[in-house]
Design an enzyme around this catalytic site. Structure first.
Site, short mmCIF file in Angstrom:
data_model
loop_
_atom_site.label_atom_id
_atom_site.label_comp_id
_atom_site.label_asym_id
_atom_site.label_seq_id
_atom_site.Cartn_x
_atom_site.Cartn_y
_atom_site.Cartn_z
N HIS A 25 32.61 46.42 44.26
CA HIS A 25 33.79 46.14 45.07
C HIS A 25 34.22 44.69 44.88
O HIS A 25 33.42 43.82 44.54
CB HIS A 25 33.52 46.42 46.55
N CYS A 26 35.53 44.45 45.06
CA CYS A 26 36.07 43.09 45.04
C CYS A 26 36.44 42.73 46.47
O CYS A 26 35.89 43.29 47.42
CB CYS A 26 37.26 42.99 44.10
N ALA A 27 37.39 41.84 46.66
CA ALA A 27 37.75 41.41 48.01
C ALA A 27 38.41 42.51 48.82
O ALA A 27 38.32 42.52 50.06
CB ALA A 27 38.66 40.19 47.94
#
Length: 479
Positions: A25-27
């Site tokens: 996952h990213c932000a």
């Protein structure tokens, strides 16, 4: 929302645990590598609580949850799919699938992904430096501290450190991406910023010339690479290639001693004699060309870049801009591209705000409001993919607002002291907060108005899992 329940419901909608190769996952988004995307139930995923949109791009299926939510969903999701599976079979399956994904990507996307992987981990350091520079500017502007005071001197040290050692940070990150030893990459960055070499900022101040060193009949200019990007990237790429080459014929019993020795020695010579100077010329060429377009366009550059930036975001190529911005920041001393990107980002929020005000869909209101606010903070994925792109015309309205705002900040010469921060947080690093604020109003107002006037077709909500009365009556008659 129950994050564990959402994670549990996601797995079957993605085709089951065995269909999920890897997850991260990213932000704002879950990033999933899926074995067979035809098994994904995209509609039901988007109907889940907290989901702001879902799409497939560059070999990944991405689900937008937004900042603060995605990490809470990811933890139970990782447990559900057994992400900690360390079996050789699972690892090989991941490697084979990732290689297949890379082959599907076009050269531009692959190049952008490489640069993204190198620069995204470095952004927090540059953001911190930029924010400190913004604080110093405020102290100068309002007289909060004297330039000779201990506080000012210390903060100046803190703010400049990231740019002084930028080649070391890039060297470490680039070596990891190119498959080399990360610490050797950092050493190469250290060589290119060694105190023996003249800091290029000395040339800009005037009156200082780098020494020349004669080696093997060649004159080596003892000029450092502080604040540069392209020379370091090229040099570390060569270093990784040499390291892999040496490992092919160096015996295993002496590999630890011989390979690093040969790699650093050969790369050091190549860096200072060939690759570094060529990379410097290339970097200066890119910077000069962009500066010419920016200075001579009378707002045209901002109009075009501000209008097209969100389209570039859809391709993922925008991540490669971090390298260009860092190069400009190191060479010129300020970043004139970031304010344009900021206008494009907040314009997406303005269009999303129009949808939030006008839509009659309760589900869309729940998505559009928070997503628009996130865009004002510089996080645009939720509003782009969850709102504006879904209806298309608001996305066009956002492009119009971004173009207008980009033109304004270009004409008024608004610049920034860093990279990676847009929207409202960029006030801390903007050189002209007043015109930056006006630019934000122009971008948001223009996007809101354009999206409202263009209009959009509301989606018809189909009933889920519950039968309508007509369907029920039809079944009873059939029986």
């Amino acid at each position: 929302m129950d994050h564990k329940q959402i994670a549990k419901e996601l797995v079957p909608l993605l085709g089951g645990k065995d269909n999920i190769i890897s997850a991260s996952h990213c932000a704002t988004r879950l990033r999933l590598v899926i074995d067979d995307e035809s098994q994904i139930n995209k509609q039901e995923i988007e109907d889940l609580e907290g989901v702001k949109g879902a799409f497939s791009s560059s070999g990944q299926f991405q689900i937008i949850f937004g900042t603060g939510t995605v990490n809470k969903v990811f933890q139970p999701f990782a447990e559900e799919i057994g992400l900690d599976d360390e079996s050789a079979e699972h690892k090989q399956k991941q490697m084979d699938h990732n290689e297949a994904v890379k082959k599907k990507m076009n050269p531009v996307s692959r190049f952008a992904k490489v640069l993204s992987n190198i620069f995204v981990p470095i952004i927090p350091a540059i953001v911190a430096a930029g924010m400190l520079m913004g604080l110093l500017n405020l102290m100068n502007r309002f007289g909060w501290a004297d330039g000779d005071s201990s506080l000012y001197i210390l903060l100046d040290m803190f703010s400049s450190a990231a740019f002084i050692i930028l080649p070391i940070l890039i060297g470490y990150s680039a070596a990891r991406e190119f498959g080399g030893n990360t610490y050797l990459g950092a050493v190469v960055g250290g060589i290119m910023t060694h105190p023996t070499l003249l800091n290029p900022w000395g040339l800009q101040e005037g009156g200082v010339e780098p020494e020349m060193l004669n080696f093997a009949g060649m004159n080596i200019e003892l000029l450092g690479y502080q604040g540069t990007v392209i020379p370091v990237l090229l040099t570390v790429y060569v270093m990784c290639w040499l390291e892999k080459l040496f490992r092919k014929f160096v015996p295993n019993m002496v590999d630890l001693l011989v390979t690093p020795f040969l790699t650093i020695m050969s790369t050091g010579f190549i860096a200072l004699m060939v690759v570094g100077p060529l990379g410097r010329l290339l970097g200066e060429g890119v910077t000069t060309s962009l500066s010419f377009l920016y200075d001579s366009g009378a707002g045209f550059a901002g109009l075009v870049f501000g209008g097209l930036y969100s389209l570039i975001v859809l391709t993922g190529v925008h991540h490669s801009f971090h390298a260009i911005e860092a190069e400009i920041l190191g060479q010129v001393g300020f970043n004139y591209l970031l304010p344009i990107w900021a206008m494009a980002n907040v314009a997406q929020g303005g269009a999303g705000l129009a949808v939030w005000v006008k839509t009659k869909s309760k589900k869309m209101k729940e998505i559009a409001g928070p997503s628009a606010f996130a865009a004002f903070l510089g996080i645009t994925e939720p509003v782009i993919f969850g709102v504006n792109l879904r209806y298309r015309r608001p996305f066009i309205g956002a492009a119009i607002g971004g173009a207008l705002g980009g033109a304004y900040v270009t004409i008024t010469n608004v610049t920034a002291n860093g990279i990676g921060v847009t929207g409202l947080p960029m006030f801390a690093i903007a050189n002209d907060p007043v015109n930056y604020a006006i630019g934000l109003l122009v971008a948001v107002g223009g996007a809101f108005t354009a999206a409202w006037l263009l209009g959009w077709q509301e989606e018809e909500q189909q009933p889920k899992k519950e039968e309508t009365k007509t369907e029920k009556d039809s079944e009873e008659k059939a029986v």
